[in-house]
Scaffold this motif. Structure first.
Motif, mmCIF file in Angstrom:
data_model
loop_
_atom_site.group_PDB
_atom_site.id
_atom_site.type_symbol
_atom_site.label_atom_id
_atom_site.label_comp_id
_atom_site.label_asym_id
_atom_site.label_seq_id
_atom_site.Cartn_x
_atom_site.Cartn_y
_atom_site.Cartn_z
ATOM 1 N N MET A 276 0.843 -1.178 0.000
ATOM 2 C CA MET A 276 0.000 0.000 0.000
ATOM 3 C C MET A 276 0.887 1.239 0.000
ATOM 4 S SD MET A 276 -2.849 -1.060 2.867
ATOM 5 C CE MET A 276 -3.891 0.332 2.491
ATOM 6 N N LEU A 277 0.510 2.191 -0.817
ATOM 7 C CA LEU A 277 1.253 3.445 -0.877
ATOM 8 C C LEU A 277 0.507 4.535 -0.113
ATOM 9 C CD1 LEU A 277 2.287 3.471 -4.639
ATOM 10 C CD2 LEU A 277 3.676 2.813 -2.668
ATOM 11 N N PHE A 278 1.283 5.329 0.604
ATOM 12 C CA PHE A 278 0.736 6.450 1.363
ATOM 13 C C PHE A 278 1.565 7.696 1.100
ATOM 14 C CE2 PHE A 278 -0.577 2.720 3.721
ATOM 15 C CZ PHE A 278 -1.877 3.011 4.094
ATOM 16 N N HIS A 279 0.886 8.804 0.844
ATOM 17 C CA HIS A 279 1.507 10.123 0.760
ATOM 18 C C HIS A 279 1.476 10.688 2.179
ATOM 19 C CE1 HIS A 279 1.035 14.527 0.426
ATOM 20 N NE2 HIS A 279 1.805 14.432 -0.637
ATOM 21 N N VAL A 280 2.629 11.112 2.666
ATOM 22 C CA VAL A 280 2.717 11.592 4.046
ATOM 23 C C VAL A 280 3.408 12.949 4.061
ATOM 24 C CG1 VAL A 280 3.594 11.108 6.368
ATOM 25 C CG2 VAL A 280 2.866 9.209 4.890
ATOM 26 N N ARG A 281 2.759 13.924 4.660
ATOM 27 C CA ARG A 281 3.391 15.221 4.907
ATOM 28 C C ARG A 281 3.736 15.288 6.383
ATOM 29 N NH1 ARG A 281 2.826 21.318 3.135
ATOM 30 N NH2 ARG A 281 3.899 22.227 4.916
ATOM 31 N N MET A 282 4.990 15.633 6.663
ATOM 32 C CA MET A 282 5.453 15.769 8.045
ATOM 33 C C MET A 282 5.978 17.182 8.256
ATOM 34 S SD MET A 282 7.476 12.186 8.594
ATOM 35 C CE MET A 282 7.582 11.426 6.989
ATOM 36 N N ASP A 283 5.424 17.869 9.234
ATOM 37 C CA ASP A 283 5.867 19.206 9.626
ATOM 38 C C ASP A 283 6.457 19.100 11.020
ATOM 39 O OD1 ASP A 283 4.766 20.685 7.313
ATOM 40 O OD2 ASP A 283 2.835 20.072 8.147
ATOM 41 N N VAL A 284 7.707 19.522 11.156
ATOM 42 C CA VAL A 284 8.417 19.412 12.431
ATOM 43 C C VAL A 284 8.324 20.735 13.185
ATOM 44 C CG1 VAL A 284 10.640 18.917 13.526
ATOM 45 C CG2 VAL A 284 10.000 17.733 11.409
ATOM 46 N N GLU B 160 10.750 25.259 4.564
ATOM 47 C CA GLU B 160 10.036 24.786 5.746
ATOM 48 C C GLU B 160 10.800 23.632 6.381
ATOM 49 O OE1 GLU B 160 5.883 23.896 5.094
ATOM 50 O OE2 GLU B 160 5.769 25.334 3.459
ATOM 51 N N TYR B 161 10.556 23.372 7.654
ATOM 52 C CA TYR B 161 11.090 22.178 8.302
ATOM 53 C C TYR B 161 10.021 21.105 8.136
ATOM 54 C CZ TYR B 161 13.983 19.578 11.690
ATOM 55 O OH TYR B 161 14.804 18.663 12.304
ATOM 56 N N SER B 162 9.852 20.669 6.881
ATOM 57 C CA SER B 162 8.770 19.771 6.496
ATOM 58 C C SER B 162 9.235 18.899 5.342
ATOM 59 C CB SER B 162 7.544 20.564 6.030
ATOM 60 O OG SER B 162 7.108 21.460 7.020
ATOM 61 N N ASN B 163 8.531 17.781 5.159
ATOM 62 C CA ASN B 163 8.800 16.942 3.998
ATOM 63 C C ASN B 163 7.515 16.333 3.479
ATOM 64 O OD1 ASN B 163 8.541 13.911 4.724
ATOM 65 N ND2 ASN B 163 9.737 14.713 6.432
ATOM 66 N N ILE B 164 7.608 15.920 2.225
ATOM 67 C CA ILE B 164 6.578 15.115 1.579
ATOM 68 C C ILE B 164 7.233 13.776 1.288
ATOM 69 C CG2 ILE B 164 5.200 14.793 -0.509
ATOM 70 C CD1 ILE B 164 4.071 17.012 1.209
ATOM 71 N N SER B 165 6.585 12.705 1.669
ATOM 72 C CA SER B 165 7.147 11.370 1.499
ATOM 73 C C SER B 165 6.111 10.426 0.923
ATOM 74 C CB SER B 165 7.618 10.820 2.855
ATOM 75 O OG SER B 165 8.654 11.619 3.386
ATOM 76 N N VAL B 166 6.598 9.350 0.333
ATOM 77 C CA VAL B 166 5.754 8.234 -0.059
ATOM 78 C C VAL B 166 6.280 7.016 0.677
ATOM 79 C CG1 VAL B 166 4.998 6.719 -1.934
ATOM 80 C CG2 VAL B 166 5.161 9.192 -2.310
ATOM 81 N N PHE B 167 5.387 6.336 1.381
ATOM 82 C CA PHE B 167 5.721 5.095 2.073
ATOM 83 C C PHE B 167 5.073 3.934 1.332
ATOM 84 C CE2 PHE B 167 6.716 8.092 5.313
ATOM 85 C CZ PHE B 167 7.649 7.480 6.133
ATOM 86 N N ASP B 168 5.780 2.825 1.265
ATOM 87 C CA ASP B 168 5.286 1.600 0.629
ATOM 88 C C ASP B 168 5.277 0.510 1.703
ATOM 89 O OD1 ASP B 168 4.586 -0.502 -0.994
ATOM 90 O OD2 ASP B 168 6.300 -0.300 -2.355
ATOM 91 N N VAL B 169 4.114 0.296 2.295
ATOM 92 C CA VAL B 169 3.981 -0.609 3.442
ATOM 93 C C VAL B 169 2.821 -1.581 3.224
ATOM 94 C CG1 VAL B 169 5.016 0.996 5.094
ATOM 95 C CG2 VAL B 169 2.577 1.112 4.645
#
Length: 96
Positions: free
Chosen positions: A1-9, A49-58
């Motif tokens: 499963m793929l997920f788009h994840v935005r993380m803001d620190v 920004e202290y942020s990222n956009i990621s894709v996880f494959d889990v």
């Protein structure tokens, strides 16, 4: 499963510099292990920004939650997760 994840620190401004450096180093090591394992195939910094956009494959949302909650910076993050599905107009199976 793929997920788009935005993380803001959001690190506290008064965080001890040694604690900050240790936490950031552990975060980098952990994230690189997940990338090498293929669980975190895409990671982009958001400029300015202290942020990222990621894709996880889990395998599941539960696995994603476990991986995200184990991030050393997790207590200082706002995270938004979006499940992804294949688009019917997609030409190739390759993730770009």
């Amino acid at each position: 499963m793929l997920f788009h994840v935005r993380m803001d620190v959001h690190l506290p401004h008064d965080l001890d510099p040694d604690v900050r450096a240790d936490t950031v180093a552990r975060e980098k090591a952990y994230s690189q292990r997940l990338q090498r394992a293929g669980k975190w195939p895409h990671l982009w910094r958001i400029a300015g920004e202290y942020s990222n956009i990621s894709v996880f494959d889990v395998d599941s949302a539960d696995e994603l939650h476990d991986l995200l909650s184990a991030l050393p910076l997790f207590p200082h993050m706002t995270i938004k997760v979006t499940p992804l599905a294949t688009h019917p107009s997609k030409v190739t199976d390759a993730l770009v």
